[in-house]
Design a protein around this motif. Sequence first.
Motif, PDB file in Angstrom:
ATOM      1  N   ALA A  12      -9.732  -6.119  -3.254  1.00  0.00           N
ATOM      2  CA  ALA A  12      -9.083  -4.908  -2.730  1.00  0.00           C
ATOM      3  C   ALA A  12      -8.091  -4.403  -3.769  1.00  0.00           C
ATOM      4  N   VAL A  13      -7.648  -3.179  -3.554  1.00  0.00           N
ATOM      5  CA  VAL A  13      -6.641  -2.551  -4.413  1.00  0.00           C
ATOM      6  C   VAL A  13      -5.472  -2.146  -3.537  1.00  0.00           C
ATOM      7  N   GLU A  14      -4.265  -2.416  -4.014  1.00  0.00           N
ATOM      8  CA  GLU A  14      -3.078  -1.890  -3.337  1.00  0.00           C
ATOM      9  C   GLU A  14      -2.566  -0.733  -4.180  1.00  0.00           C
ATOM     10  N   ALA A  15      -2.691   0.481  -3.654  1.00  0.00           N
ATOM     11  CA  ALA A  15      -2.271   1.689  -4.361  1.00  0.00           C
ATOM     12  C   ALA A  15      -0.820   1.998  -3.996  1.00  0.00           C
ATOM     13  N   MET A  16      -0.007   2.184  -5.020  1.00  0.00           N
ATOM     14  CA  MET A  16       1.413   2.447  -4.797  1.00  0.00           C
ATOM     15  C   MET A  16       1.826   3.703  -5.551  1.00  0.00           C
ATOM     16  N   PRO A  17       2.686   4.527  -5.013  1.00  0.00           N
ATOM     17  CA  PRO A  17       3.186   4.436  -3.644  1.00  0.00           C
ATOM     18  C   PRO A  17       2.137   4.938  -2.656  1.00  0.00           C
ATOM     19  N   GLY A  18       2.254   4.446  -1.437  1.00  0.00           N
ATOM     20  CA  GLY A  18       1.266   4.742  -0.408  1.00  0.00           C
ATOM     21  C   GLY A  18       1.439   6.085   0.269  1.00  0.00           C
ATOM     22  N   LEU A  19       2.453   6.829  -0.120  1.00  0.00           N
ATOM     23  CA  LEU A  19       2.757   8.114   0.533  1.00  0.00           C
ATOM     24  C   LEU A  19       2.004   9.277  -0.082  1.00  0.00           C
ATOM     25  N   MET A  20       0.771   9.057  -0.518  1.00  0.00           N
ATOM     26  CA  MET A  20       0.007  10.096  -1.193  1.00  0.00           C
ATOM     27  C   MET A  20      -1.394  10.200  -0.618  1.00  0.00           C
ATOM     28  N   PRO A  21      -1.538  10.755   0.574  1.00  0.00           N
ATOM     29  CA  PRO A  21      -2.863  10.795   1.202  1.00  0.00           C
ATOM     30  C   PRO A  21      -3.948  11.427   0.327  1.00  0.00           C
ATOM     31  N   ARG A  22      -3.651  12.504  -0.372  1.00  0.00           N
ATOM     32  CA  ARG A  22      -4.666  13.143  -1.212  1.00  0.00           C
ATOM     33  C   ARG A  22      -5.118  12.203  -2.316  1.00  0.00           C
ATOM     34  N   VAL A  23      -4.192  11.508  -2.939  1.00  0.00           N
ATOM     35  CA  VAL A  23      -4.526  10.598  -4.032  1.00  0.00           C
ATOM     36  C   VAL A  23      -5.274   9.375  -3.496  1.00  0.00           C
ATOM     37  N   ILE A  24      -4.872   8.893  -2.342  1.00  0.00           N
ATOM     38  CA  ILE A  24      -5.577   7.764  -1.724  1.00  0.00           C
ATOM     39  C   ILE A  24      -7.025   8.156  -1.451  1.00  0.00           C
ATOM     40  N   LYS A  25      -7.219   9.353  -0.922  1.00  0.00           N
ATOM     41  CA  LYS A  25      -8.574   9.830  -0.643  1.00  0.00           C
ATOM     42  C   LYS A  25      -9.403   9.876  -1.923  1.00  0.00           C
ATOM     43  N   GLU A  26      -8.834  10.375  -3.007  1.00  0.00           N
ATOM     44  CA  GLU A  26      -9.551  10.433  -4.285  1.00  0.00           C
ATOM     45  C   GLU A  26      -9.891   9.031  -4.783  1.00  0.00           C
ATOM     46  N   LEU A  27      -8.938   8.109  -4.673  1.00  0.00           N
ATOM     47  CA  LEU A  27      -9.177   6.738  -5.131  1.00  0.00           C
ATOM     48  C   LEU A  27     -10.298   6.091  -4.320  1.00  0.00           C
ATOM     49  N   VAL A  28     -10.310   6.321  -3.018  1.00  0.00           N
ATOM     50  CA  VAL A  28     -11.373   5.793  -2.154  1.00  0.00           C
ATOM     51  C   VAL A  28     -12.731   6.331  -2.596  1.00  0.00           C
ATOM     52  N   GLU A  29     -12.767   7.594  -2.997  1.00  0.00           N
ATOM     53  CA  GLU A  29     -14.028   8.212  -3.419  1.00  0.00           C
ATOM     54  C   GLU A  29     -14.485   7.729  -4.793  1.00  0.00           C
ATOM     55  N   MET A  30     -13.540   7.228  -5.617  1.00  0.00           N
ATOM     56  CA  MET A  30     -13.858   6.861  -6.997  1.00  0.00           C
ATOM     57  C   MET A  30     -14.194   5.386  -7.196  1.00  0.00           C
ATOM     58  N   THR A  31     -14.042   4.576  -6.161  1.00  0.00           N
ATOM     59  CA  THR A  31     -14.329   3.155  -6.288  1.00  0.00           C
ATOM     60  C   THR A  31     -14.882   2.620  -4.970  1.00  0.00           C
ATOM     61  N   THR A  32     -15.537   1.481  -5.049  1.00  0.00           N
ATOM     62  CA  THR A  32     -16.101   0.885  -3.836  1.00  0.00           C
ATOM     63  C   THR A  32     -15.220  -0.229  -3.275  1.00  0.00           C
ATOM     64  N   VAL A  33     -14.076  -0.444  -3.885  1.00  0.00           N
ATOM     65  CA  VAL A  33     -13.159  -1.506  -3.475  1.00  0.00           C
ATOM     66  C   VAL A  33     -12.258  -0.997  -2.352  1.00  0.00           C
ATOM     67  N   PRO A  34     -12.029  -1.799  -1.301  1.00  0.00           N
ATOM     68  CA  PRO A  34     -11.130  -1.369  -0.220  1.00  0.00           C
ATOM     69  C   PRO A  34      -9.725  -1.081  -0.748  1.00  0.00           C
ATOM     70  N   ILE A  35      -9.103  -0.039  -0.227  1.00  0.00           N
ATOM     71  CA  ILE A  35      -7.775   0.387  -0.681  1.00  0.00           C
ATOM     72  C   ILE A  35      -6.736   0.081   0.396  1.00  0.00           C
ATOM     73  N   VAL A  36      -5.659  -0.571  -0.015  1.00  0.00           N
ATOM     74  CA  VAL A  36      -4.479  -0.788   0.817  1.00  0.00           C
ATOM     75  C   VAL A  36      -3.401   0.122   0.251  1.00  0.00           C
ATOM     76  N   ALA A  37      -2.752   0.898   1.099  1.00  0.00           N
ATOM     77  CA  ALA A  37      -1.655   1.770   0.644  1.00  0.00           C
ATOM     78  C   ALA A  37      -0.346   1.027   0.864  1.00  0.00           C
ATOM     79  N   GLY A  38       0.505   1.021  -0.147  1.00  0.00           N
ATOM     80  CA  GLY A  38       1.764   0.296  -0.026  1.00  0.00           C
ATOM     81  C   GLY A  38       2.906   1.023  -0.687  1.00  0.00           C
ATOM     82  N   GLY A  39       4.088   0.830  -0.140  1.00  0.00           N
ATOM     83  CA  GLY A  39       5.300   1.312  -0.774  1.00  0.00           C
ATOM     84  C   GLY A  39       5.863   2.593  -0.218  1.00  0.00           C
ATOM     85  N   LEU A  40       7.155   2.577   0.030  1.00  0.00           N
ATOM     86  CA  LEU A  40       7.981   3.728   0.414  1.00  0.00           C
ATOM     87  C   LEU A  40       7.753   4.256   1.822  1.00  0.00           C
ATOM     88  N   PHE A  41       7.008   3.545   2.652  1.00  0.00           N
ATOM     89  CA  PHE A  41       6.806   4.014   4.022  1.00  0.00           C
ATOM     90  C   PHE A  41       8.096   3.877   4.831  1.00  0.00           C
TER      91      PHE A  41
END
Length: 176
Positions: A125-154
């Motif tokens: 899995a990948v922990e993407a930081m900071p997690g407060l970026m829904p658009r970027v999280i969506k792009e990262l999910v589309e660019m890789t097959t690894v599960p994404i965990v959002a973390g930081g600053l919530f």
Amino acid sequence: MFTQPFIHALTDSQQENRCRNSNVDTIFLLTGKMHLLPDQVYCFQKQNKKVFVHVDLISGIESHTPDGMRYIAEVIAPDGIISTRSQSIIQAKKCGLKTIQRVFLIDTQAMEKAVQTVNKIKPDAVEAMPGLMPRVIKELVEMTTVPIVAGGLFKTKQEMESALHAGAVAVSASII
């Protein structure tokens, strides 16, 4: 890998009791002393919690080396590790540990490098930081097959829900 969408990120020992008594089943240990970690991990696991240790934050262990990671796997015995270092992820996989690559998405170049690294190293899995970026999280999910965990600053449940709606499989936060 994650059975619940919320992960408790333990940042200090004062949070331990709250974490032990919570119904959250996955813990990211972001603090700890090398000599105390085996007992700490064991206590959480005894309560049916999965424990991932952020190995970059353990002083005294070179987690990027085979011997250092073997010590983590055999003595500390977490369910998995978190690291920003590709070599630590590679060594942990050799020891049979689950792996989470933590990436800091500070700009487009960091995002591109993170995607290249994740697609090459293949952490669990990948922990993407900071997690407060829904658009970027969506792009990262589309660019890789690894599960994404959002973390930081919530700060709110709504912010965490936004990350989940963007495609993260889970969120890690100390406020859970």
